[in-house]
Enzyme design. Structure first.
Site, PDB file in Angstrom:
ATOM      1  N   GLY A 129      37.991  39.659  46.179  1.00 39.01           N
ATOM      2  CA  GLY A 129      37.418  40.603  45.199  1.00 39.01           C
ATOM      3  C   GLY A 129      36.766  41.924  45.679  1.00 39.01           C
ATOM      4  O   GLY A 129      36.717  43.099  45.214  1.00 39.01           O
ATOM      5  N   ASN A 130      36.049  41.786  47.032  1.00 37.78           N
ATOM      6  CA  ASN A 130      35.496  42.768  47.507  1.00 37.78           C
ATOM      7  C   ASN A 130      36.261  44.106  47.890  1.00 37.78           C
ATOM      8  O   ASN A 130      35.849  45.065  48.027  1.00 37.78           O
ATOM      9  CB  ASN A 130      34.510  42.260  48.693  1.00 37.78           C
ATOM     10  CG  ASN A 130      35.373  41.716  49.783  1.00 37.78           C
ATOM     11  OD1 ASN A 130      36.073  41.076  49.542  1.00 37.78           O
ATOM     12  ND2 ASN A 130      34.861  41.813  50.800  1.00 37.78           N
ATOM     13  N   LYS A 158      38.245  27.942  36.700  1.00 35.63           N
ATOM     14  CA  LYS A 158      38.382  29.339  37.667  1.00 35.63           C
ATOM     15  C   LYS A 158      37.729  30.228  36.900  1.00 35.63           C
ATOM     16  O   LYS A 158      37.967  30.607  35.825  1.00 35.63           O
ATOM     17  CB  LYS A 158      39.879  29.511  37.621  1.00 35.63           C
ATOM     18  CG  LYS A 158      40.484  30.795  38.271  1.00 35.63           C
ATOM     19  CD  LYS A 158      39.961  30.737  39.739  1.00 35.63           C
ATOM     20  CE  LYS A 158      40.412  32.048  40.414  1.00 35.63           C
ATOM     21  NZ  LYS A 158      40.018  32.058  41.880  1.00 35.63           N
ATOM     22  N   LYS A 194      44.143  32.447  43.740  1.00 35.11           N
ATOM     23  CA  LYS A 194      44.923  33.288  44.881  1.00 35.11           C
ATOM     24  C   LYS A 194      44.808  32.566  46.070  1.00 35.11           C
ATOM     25  O   LYS A 194      46.052  33.143  46.595  1.00 35.11           O
ATOM     26  CB  LYS A 194      44.277  34.750  44.684  1.00 35.11           C
ATOM     27  CG  LYS A 194      43.147  34.982  45.249  1.00 35.11           C
ATOM     28  CD  LYS A 194      43.178  35.565  46.449  1.00 35.11           C
ATOM     29  CE  LYS A 194      42.081  36.084  47.342  1.00 35.11           C
ATOM     30  NZ  LYS A 194      40.851  35.044  47.353  1.00 35.11           N
ATOM     31  N   LYS A 229      39.285  28.188  49.556  1.00 41.48           N
ATOM     32  CA  LYS A 229      39.516  29.151  50.753  1.00 41.48           C
ATOM     33  C   LYS A 229      39.687  28.300  51.841  1.00 41.48           C
ATOM     34  O   LYS A 229      40.905  28.135  52.728  1.00 41.48           O
ATOM     35  CB  LYS A 229      38.515  30.305  51.088  1.00 41.48           C
ATOM     36  CG  LYS A 229      38.595  31.242  49.977  1.00 41.48           C
ATOM     37  CD  LYS A 229      37.423  32.214  50.154  1.00 41.48           C
ATOM     38  CE  LYS A 229      37.376  33.451  49.478  1.00 41.48           C
ATOM     39  NZ  LYS A 229      37.310  33.124  47.823  1.00 41.48           N
TER      40      LYS A 229
END
Length: 312
Positions: free
Chosen positions: A11-12, A128, A212, A274
């Site tokens: 997102g960053n 989510k 994602k 992740k």
């Protein structure tokens, strides 16, 4: 030398709204162009949490204004919209950056559907986060008015949560691999892909957002990548995060990462997916590795100067 690399943008790398995104993709494109200029074959995926939530809210407000004229837009369509406009900004910014370096590298976005299992238990347990961060009062109002599920997200505020089933199949994988093999830089599986359920030859949208990182892992396997890069808000994965005993991880085996995960070292909905995706890719084929690091450290991370490298 690593040749084919899937880069999962966090997102960053995109910002939280359209204005922030248009600025963020300029810096993102510089980091990606560095990899391409260094000779790596790059495939991009990206998140869409803030964007898909924004689109969904806007579409709901439009529908409420005149339900007969503006029917409710399914979440899967909102995911497709987010893929399109994020891909549009990314491919334009990356094309411009590459041309400024005299690199004639084609860049294109594939609107990507990803099949999920309709019986996935995630549909019964929304987890989510999507959309913006809210105060407790804003979250309570949203729950009351929209009957949605919200959670507190890592001490940063409250967010709406939706189902996040695991990806099973990337529908457009042949299109993606054909473009890669022809020398193009491809942006695919945006936001985890448009979640669809198969029924014979028919695909129907599912009310969900696929993580994602798990979808990027599947993409990396299916395009036979050497390396999966998961970009996030920290330079290295840590254990005992935020404590006096905090420790950064550099070169780590999959078995060690599994132990840390089992010990509860990684936050669900944040670092845990992740790490799980990283482990899955590293174990999918001998020689494969996953790198977790900051966007601006990706080039250094590939050559082992920083970041967390996970391998068997």
């Amino acid at each position: 030398m690593v040749k084919r690399v899937v880069v999962a943008l966090g997102g960053n790398a995109l910002g939280d709204n359209l204005t922030e995104q248009m600025t963020a993709v300029q810096e993102t494109s510089k980091a990606i162009a560095d990899l391409i200029e260094a000779g790596y074959e790059v495939i991009l995926s990206h998140g869409n949490g803030p964007q898909v939530g924004m689109i969904q809210l806007a579409m709901e407000e439009l529908s409420l204004s005149d339900p007969s004229k503006y029917p409710t837009i399914p979440l899967s369509v909102c995911v497709a919209m987010s893929q399109s406009y994020i891909g549009y900004d990314l491919q334009n910014a990356l094309r411009e950056e590459l041309l400024s370096r005299n690199l004639e590298q084609p860049v294109g976005t594939v609107i990507t559907q990803v099949a999920v299992d309709p019986k996935d238990p995630a549909f019964a347990h929304p987890a989510k986060p999507i959309g913006r961060f809210m105060s407790k009062e804003e979250a309570d109002t949203l729950v009351k008015e929209k009957q949605v599920t919200v959670v507190e997200d890592s001490g940063r505020g409250y967010r709406q949560v939706v189902a996040s089933p695991k990806p099973k199949e990337i529908v457009e994988i042949k299109t993606i691999t054909s473009l890669i093999d022809s020398g193009q830089t491809v942006i695919a599986c945006g936001g985890g892909g448009i979640p669809v359920v198969k029924s014979g030859n028919h695909l129907s949208g599912a009310a969900a957002v696929i993580d994602k990182d798990f979808c990027s892992e599947l993409l990396a396997e299916m395009v036979d990548a050497d390396l999966l890069i998961i970009l996030t808000a920290v330079e290295k994965v840590c254990i005992d995060f935020g404590k006096p005993t905090q420790k950064e991880l550099s070169q780590v085996s999959t078995s060690e990462m599994k132990k840390h995960a089992a010990d509860g070292q990684f936050a669900p909905g944040s670092m845990l997916p992740k790490v799980e995706a990283a482990i899955q890719f590293a174990e999918s084929k001998p020689g494969r590795k996953t790198l977790i690091t900051l966007l601006e450290k990706a080039k250094d991370g590939i050559v082992g100067k920083t970041g967390t490298i996970i391998e068997q």
